[in-house]
Scaffold this active site. Structure first.
Site, PDB file in Angstrom:
ATOM      1  N   LYS A   1       0.936  -1.302   0.175  1.00  0.00           N
ATOM      2  CA  LYS A   1      -0.362  -0.342   0.179  1.00  0.00           C
ATOM      3  C   LYS A   1       0.976   1.218   0.200  1.00  0.00           C
ATOM      4  O   LYS A   1       0.880   1.974  -1.252  1.00  0.00           O
ATOM      5  CB  LYS A   1      -0.929  -0.273   1.198  1.00  0.00           C
ATOM      6  CG  LYS A   1      -2.303   1.307   1.039  1.00  0.00           C
ATOM      7  CD  LYS A   1      -2.158   1.788   2.751  1.00  0.00           C
ATOM      8  CE  LYS A   1      -0.872   2.005   3.614  1.00  0.00           C
ATOM      9  NZ  LYS A   1      -1.561   2.964   5.284  1.00  0.00           N
TER      10      LYS A   1
ATOM     11  N   CYS B   1     -19.156   6.218   6.003  1.00  0.00           N
ATOM     12  CA  CYS B   1     -18.879   4.276   5.950  1.00  0.00           C
ATOM     13  C   CYS B   1     -18.009   4.353   7.175  1.00  0.00           C
ATOM     14  O   CYS B   1     -16.761   3.780   6.954  1.00  0.00           O
ATOM     15  CB  CYS B   1     -18.600   3.871   4.789  1.00  0.00           C
ATOM     16  SG  CYS B   1     -18.789   2.230   4.741  1.00  0.00           S
TER      17      CYS B   1
ATOM     18  N   CYS C   1     -25.672   5.290   7.818  1.00  0.00           N
ATOM     19  CA  CYS C   1     -25.912   4.286   6.464  1.00  0.00           C
ATOM     20  C   CYS C   1     -27.473   5.635   6.251  1.00  0.00           C
ATOM     21  O   CYS C   1     -27.971   5.403   4.865  1.00  0.00           O
ATOM     22  CB  CYS C   1     -27.029   3.059   6.223  1.00  0.00           C
ATOM     23  SG  CYS C   1     -25.715   2.265   6.329  1.00  0.00           S
TER      24      CYS C   1
ATOM     25  N   CYS D   1     -26.322   8.289   3.669  1.00  0.00           N
ATOM     26  CA  CYS D   1     -25.795   7.532   2.553  1.00  0.00           C
ATOM     27  C   CYS D   1     -26.635   7.485   1.548  1.00  0.00           C
ATOM     28  O   CYS D   1     -27.657   6.886   1.729  1.00  0.00           O
ATOM     29  CB  CYS D   1     -25.180   6.514   2.346  1.00  0.00           C
ATOM     30  SG  CYS D   1     -23.620   5.680   1.117  1.00  0.00           S
TER      31      CYS D   1
ATOM     32  N   CYS E   1     -26.692  -0.474  -1.962  1.00  0.00           N
ATOM     33  CA  CYS E   1     -25.627  -1.309  -0.986  1.00  0.00           C
ATOM     34  C   CYS E   1     -26.135  -2.601  -0.436  1.00  0.00           C
ATOM     35  O   CYS E   1     -27.321  -2.543   0.417  1.00  0.00           O
ATOM     36  CB  CYS E   1     -24.468  -0.217   0.189  1.00  0.00           C
ATOM     37  SG  CYS E   1     -23.822  -1.512   0.497  1.00  0.00           S
TER      38      CYS E   1
END
Length: 421
Positions: free
Chosen positions: A269, A339, A346, A349, A355
């Site tokens: 990463k 998130c 949620c 969102c 989702c």
């Protein structure tokens, strides 16, 4: 009398020749012993005609022997074939069989052992097309990505102001800026961006260069980067990485993923993010805990992954390359604000209807023992304990209430001074 003896000798010589020759041993009636004949034998002209006629009447196969073994094999193969060589009979068939192998048309027969090598060439016809591999991608990923961009339009997440792109000195030389980007990425592991930014600010004031890091002792360096996660290990990694960069790369960081992952404390990463930020080259997707979590929640992976490295490989299989640099910044900020790891928001969102993980309660994170959020024994929350443990807990609470609180020596001295005064 003399004439009779000469003719007898001639007949005797002719007869001896006939008896010794293989062509005339069967026909002995050619020569006569009749004394009435004037010559005593058959004339030469009549004898030739008879010999010629006899050779014609004999089997021609015995007169023409096959001397080459190759011709015998070919004749046997041609006789076994279904198509005859000639419609004639007798000597014509044998003549063709013996003469035919000498021609160049031998490879045309199907039973011939020697065959020509054929060169196969494929023409580019309309019906010919290369094998197509199945390309998988999530159903609504473009719509979900558009909603995430809309929710991230304000750019007010911690990564926007305190990420690795904001932690290096703009006025420093190019190789120093690249080194500071790598250091900020190494410190950001298991650490919030706010803590990383504060540690980088102290390092930059001290002098965040390869030479200064090597000249600083471990204790001093630990105080500068504290309280980043695993700060003791990161002190060792910073020292080893700085020494390796000075020895092998002239104080600069490598310009490839293979070279970056060789450095102590640098993973895939960090390598991909360093290539993007420091070298402006997109080599892969930088996947951290936020990208790993959100990708699994949105269903952007064909099957669930267990670690960020598996998520990176799964995303790179279908996500367009032009989005690899943007996806880390989008999902990290989205994971910091909406998130969340525990109890995601949620309800606010925009992807709550598409989702697959929307409105599912996340498992509560158990706080560490001794933290302010840990439940106290006097709280109303129920603690599942066994009967013996519950009785011991009550006795401990009673003893704490009855026993006086311990007093330090300094407070005792102060009390004595007050009393004497």
């Amino acid at each position: 009398m003399l004439h009779v003896r000469c003719s007898a000798r001639v007949c005797y010589v002719v007869r001896g020749f006939i008896m010794t020759s293989p062509y005339f041993m069967e026909n002995r009636s050619v020569i006569t012993r009749s004394a009435s004949q004037t010559a005593g034998c058959t004339p030469a002209a009549s004898l030739r005609t008879k010999l010629t006629n006899r050779r014609r009447n004999e089997d021609p196969v015995s007169a023409v022997p096959v001397k080459v073994e190759v011709e015998e094999k070919i004749v046997s193969e041609l006789r076994a074939s279904s198509t005859p060589l000639s419609t004639g009979n007798g000597p014509e068939l044998l003549h063709e069989a013996t003469v035919q192998p000498k021609t160049e048309t031998l490879p045309e027969y199907p039973h011939s052992r020697r065959r020509r090598q054929l060169k196969v060439e494929y023409e580019k016809d309309e019906w010919f097309s290369p094998m197509k591999t199945e390309h998988w991608e999530p159903a609504d990923w473009r719509k979900q990505l558009g909603f995430i961009r809309e929710m991230r339009s304000s750019r007010d997440a911690p990564v926007d102001n305190m990420g690795a792109e904001k932690c290096y000195d703009i006025e420093a030389p190019a190789h120093v800026r690249r080194f500071q980007v790598l250091v900020s990425l190494m410190l950001s592991s298991q650490t919030k961006d706010q803590v990383t930014a504060a540690a980088m600010q102290k390092l930059r004031a001290h002098g965040c260069t390869v030479e200064n890091i090597l000249a600083t002792d471990d204790e001093k360096l630990g105080k500068l980067i504290y309280p980043v996660g695993f700060w003791r290990n990161k002190v060792k990694y910073l020292k080893l990485t700085s020494a390796m960069l000075q020895k092998e790369f002239g104080g600069d960081i490598p310009n490839s993923v293979e070279g970056l992952v060789r450095l102590p404390g640098v993973g895939p990463k960090m390598a991909h993010l360093a290539m993007d930020i420091a070298w402006d080259q997109v080599s892969g997707i930088g996947v951290d805990t936020h990208v790993h979590r959100i990708s699994n929640r949105l269903g952007w992976l064909r099957k669930a992954t267990k670690n960020p490295e598996e998520t990176r490989k799964a995303l790179e299989e279908w996500l367009p390359r032009e989005l690899w640099s943007e996806i880390n910044w989008l999902l990290v900020g989205f994971g910091q604000q909406v998130c969340l790891p525990v109890n995601p928001l949620c309800s606010v969102c925009l992807n709550q209807h598409s989702c697959p993980s929307a409105h599912k309660n996340s498992p509560p994170k158990r706080p560490k023992s001794g933290s302010p959020r840990s439940p106290s024994p006097t709280s109303s929350s129920k603690i599942k304990t066994e009967p013996k443990q519950e009785a011991a807990l009550k006795d401990e609470m009673i003893n704490k209430e009855l026993l006086p609180t311990p007093v330090s020596h300094t407070t005792k001295r102060r009390l004595k001074t007050k009393i004497n005064a």
